[in-house]
Scaffold this active site. Structure first.
Site, PDB file in Angstrom:
ATOM      1  N   CYS A   8      20.362  64.722  14.995  1.00 26.40           N
ATOM      2  CA  CYS A   8      19.894  66.312  14.674  1.00 26.40           C
ATOM      3  C   CYS A   8      18.720  66.617  15.778  1.00 26.40           C
ATOM      4  O   CYS A   8      18.441  65.971  16.468  1.00 26.40           O
ATOM      5  CB  CYS A   8      19.633  66.466  13.625  1.00 26.40           C
ATOM      6  SG  CYS A   8      20.659  66.103  12.282  1.00 26.40           S
ATOM      7  N   GLY A  34      23.221  67.508  18.627  1.00 28.82           N
ATOM      8  CA  GLY A  34      24.290  67.712  17.677  1.00 28.82           C
ATOM      9  C   GLY A  34      25.368  68.736  18.036  1.00 28.82           C
ATOM     10  O   GLY A  34      24.812  69.810  18.327  1.00 28.82           O
ATOM     11  N   ASN A 107      15.522  66.221  10.753  1.00 25.24           N
ATOM     12  CA  ASN A 107      15.922  65.405  11.799  1.00 25.24           C
ATOM     13  C   ASN A 107      15.739  63.955  11.535  1.00 25.24           C
ATOM     14  O   ASN A 107      14.390  63.701  11.366  1.00 25.24           O
ATOM     15  CB  ASN A 107      15.429  65.540  13.121  1.00 25.24           C
ATOM     16  CG  ASN A 107      15.981  64.775  14.623  1.00 25.24           C
ATOM     17  OD1 ASN A 107      16.934  64.080  14.195  1.00 25.24           O
ATOM     18  ND2 ASN A 107      15.226  64.659  15.397  1.00 25.24           N
ATOM     19  N   GLY A 108      16.659  62.938  11.446  1.00 26.91           N
ATOM     20  CA  GLY A 108      16.133  61.668  10.894  1.00 26.91           C
ATOM     21  C   GLY A 108      17.018  61.205   9.863  1.00 26.91           C
ATOM     22  O   GLY A 108      18.109  61.682   9.421  1.00 26.91           O
ATOM     23  N   CYS A 249      10.675  56.415  18.610  1.00 28.85           N
ATOM     24  CA  CYS A 249      11.999  55.647  18.958  1.00 28.85           C
ATOM     25  C   CYS A 249      12.259  55.631  20.489  1.00 28.85           C
ATOM     26  O   CYS A 249      12.216  56.697  21.214  1.00 28.85           O
ATOM     27  CB  CYS A 249      13.265  56.664  18.311  1.00 28.85           C
ATOM     28  SG  CYS A 249      14.556  56.258  19.297  1.00 28.85           S
ATOM     29  N   TYR A 255      18.261  57.611  26.205  1.00 34.09           N
ATOM     30  CA  TYR A 255      19.696  58.224  26.489  1.00 34.09           C
ATOM     31  C   TYR A 255      19.613  59.487  25.527  1.00 34.09           C
ATOM     32  O   TYR A 255      20.004  60.579  26.160  1.00 34.09           O
ATOM     33  CB  TYR A 255      20.877  57.308  25.345  1.00 34.09           C
ATOM     34  CG  TYR A 255      22.327  58.110  25.255  1.00 34.09           C
ATOM     35  CD1 TYR A 255      22.992  58.399  26.343  1.00 34.09           C
ATOM     36  CD2 TYR A 255      22.386  58.662  24.114  1.00 34.09           C
ATOM     37  CE1 TYR A 255      24.074  59.036  26.286  1.00 34.09           C
ATOM     38  CE2 TYR A 255      23.525  59.225  23.742  1.00 34.09           C
ATOM     39  CZ  TYR A 255      24.510  59.661  24.937  1.00 34.09           C
ATOM     40  OH  TYR A 255      25.534  60.096  24.728  1.00 34.09           O
ATOM     41  N   CYS A 395      20.807  51.354  14.050  1.00 33.40           N
ATOM     42  CA  CYS A 395      19.555  51.837  13.668  1.00 33.40           C
ATOM     43  C   CYS A 395      19.634  52.514  12.125  1.00 33.40           C
ATOM     44  O   CYS A 395      20.763  53.064  11.906  1.00 33.40           O
ATOM     45  CB  CYS A 395      19.365  52.874  14.514  1.00 33.40           C
ATOM     46  SG  CYS A 395      18.175  53.927  14.478  1.00 33.40           S
ATOM     47  N   CYS A 449       9.290  52.037  18.350  1.00 33.62           N
ATOM     48  CA  CYS A 449      10.151  51.310  17.716  1.00 33.62           C
ATOM     49  C   CYS A 449      11.235  50.842  18.778  1.00 33.62           C
ATOM     50  O   CYS A 449      11.757  51.528  19.536  1.00 33.62           O
ATOM     51  CB  CYS A 449      10.809  52.122  16.657  1.00 33.62           C
ATOM     52  SG  CYS A 449      12.491  51.455  15.785  1.00 33.62           S
ATOM     53  N   CYS A 452      16.640  48.325  17.468  1.00 34.67           N
ATOM     54  CA  CYS A 452      17.868  48.054  17.769  1.00 34.67           C
ATOM     55  C   CYS A 452      18.045  47.306  19.126  1.00 34.67           C
ATOM     56  O   CYS A 452      19.340  46.552  19.422  1.00 34.67           O
ATOM     57  CB  CYS A 452      18.752  49.366  18.298  1.00 34.67           C
ATOM     58  SG  CYS A 452      17.732  50.279  19.522  1.00 34.67           S
TER      59      CYS A 452
END
Ligand code: SF4
Length: 459
Positions: A8, A34, A107-108, A249, A255, A395, A449, A452
């Site tokens: 989002c 999104g 968003n999340g 993140c 990306y 994730c 973080c 992943c």
């Protein structure tokens, strides 16, 4: 094509007579975060109006935007995961409750949604969507606190997970980031035509550029900003509701974010180019050309080319206008699906040794098809170079990734992946290299973080 998907984008504009229009352009700038649905809620001080629907920003607001009149608005772009009932899940969510009216955009991804929802249902709550965000509305509605600010804080203390929220009441706008700050949220300022000030918050600063907002700073992890009016100017109060424990993140740099954005106070373009430079230092490969997989591999490929002195060419052309496809699951049809989007230039590639740069490998199927097409185009040797470490774990913090069983790096060695995709060599950016790209030499001593890549989940 197979990269993880950001779920989002959010935006909020306070004290502009064009707040809905500014939200619209901000959402347009953040369309990449999104594409499934979009929505805007606007307050005129007495009522909140919402316009939302499925589709791209330009489609959803092709009519009706002029009816969103008011000085404060919030907006949302959504990427929905397959199988969910998208119509019910379009945001912002609006509700009437004992203190008046409220709209929320998120968003999340919350990690204790089920537990909280079961408790709310046992207390009599009725849900209309699959959204974890709807839990917040109920927690706010059921709170006994007198002020919305205190109700929001009480509600947030009962949820866990990744969130950048914007809340709109009839007179105020609230912006909150979780204590880890997984997802980005930036603050900007606008000067209105009459000289008064307005504020904007948005997931990415590329939104600010489009609407002429000046970047002020990021909303801090665990911080809530409360926007209100003072003498016709927008002002805000900052409340640090949770102690910050930053875990931003790192995939935003790999990306998700647009290269023209500043994310976590860093220029995404520069970080992405550094990834290519560091890849060229980590892997010295002999080749005739460096070719990106467009669009996500382009900037890292520029960095790789400049560092290695191997010429850069846009050897693959991307078609941006892919509508519905009618593809049968045979090998030739699967290749057609890739070729619809990516087409190699034979005159550049034929009889050449090439380095192909992509942002990440998730399932490996798209890489396999791209390499197959490049071989048929006449490439002699194909070295696949990935501008991120191996994605080995899913994730849970607001990014749509497949299960571990479908992540090729979770189940195969690099040599097995190389064989599967059909490349002559395969290389991944090291985790240390990724950290160096963002200007940090120590992979453990900072607030990012990287779960992943190393399964070190904090929640
Ligand atoms: S697990 Fe990966 S994609 Fe998810 S928040 Fe962490 S770094 Fe980002």
């Amino acid at each position: 094509m197979e990269s993880p998907k950001e779920k989002c984008a959010v935006v909020g504009v306070f004290n502009s007579p064009y707040s809905a229009v500014l939200c619209y352009y901000s959402l347009f700038a953040m369309q990449h975060r999104g594409q499934e649905s979009s929505g805007i809620s606007t307050s005129n001080g007495l009522d909140i109006q919402t316009l939302k629907g499925e589709g791209l920003v330009t489609n959803v607001f092709s009519t009706g935007l002029e009816k969103l009149i008011g000085n404060a608005s919030i907006g949302h772009n959504r990427y929905s995961t397959a199988g969910e009932d998208s119509k019910c899940d379009v945001q912002p969510i609006f509700a009437r409750y004992s203190l008046g009216q409220i709209a929320i955009a998120h968003n999340g991804n919350l990690v204790n949604t089920k537990k909280v929802r079961e408790k709310l249902i046992s207390n009599g709550a009725i849900f209309q969507s699959h959204l974890d965000t709807e839990n917040i509305i109920h927690l706010i509605a059921q709170s006994k606190k007198d002020k919305l600010k205190d109700r929001i804080i009480e509600a947030l203390s009962q949820i866990k997970g990744a969130y950048s929220f914007v809340f709109l009441s009839r007179g105020k706008l609230f912006a909150v980031r979780d204590e880890y700050g997984f997802r980005p949220l930036s603050l900007g300022k606008i000067t209105n035509e009459d000289g008064s000030s307005a504020y904007v918050v948005a997931s990415e600063t590329c939104a600010f550029d489009l609407i002429n907002a000046k970047y002020i700073r990021d909303v801090n992890p665990g911080e809530m900003l409360i926007f209100s009016l003072k003498d016709d100017n927008a002002t805000f109060e900052s409340v640090q509701i949770f102690p910050p424990k930053p875990k931003k993140c790192i995939f935003e740099f790999v990306y998700f974010s647009r290269p023209d954005s500043f994310v976590f106070n860093k220029c995404v373009y520069e970080v992405r180019k550094n990834m290519g430079i560091i890849l060229a230092k980590e892997y010295k490969i002999q080749a005739d050309l460096v070719i990106p997989v467009p669009d996500s591999g382009v900037i890292a490929a520029i960095g790789y080319s400049q560092e290695s002195k191997i010429p850069f060419e846009m050897g693959i052309v991307r078609n941006h206008y892919i509508g519905r496809t009618f593809i049968e699951p045979t090998q030739s049809m699967r290749e057609l699906k890739v070729k619809l989007k990516l087409n190699p230039i034979k005159a550049l590639i034929n009889n050449k040794d090439i380095i192909v740069i992509d942002d990440s490998i998730v399932r490996g199927t798209t890489s396999k098809q791209i390499i197959s097409i490049l071989r048929k185009t006449g490439a002699k040797k194909i070295h696949l170079v990935i501008a991120s470490p191996q994605t080995i774990a899913p994730c849970y913090y607001g990014v749509d990734t497949p299960d571990t069983s479908q992540l090729i790096s979770a189940t195969k060695s690099i040599e097995e992946i190389r064989e599967f995709v059909g490349a002559d060599s395969l290389s991944f950016l090291s985790l240390e290299g990724l950290y160096k790209s963002i200007g940090n030499d120590d992979v453990n001593a900072d607030g990012y973080c990287k779960a992943c890549f190393d399964k070190q989940y904090v929640l």
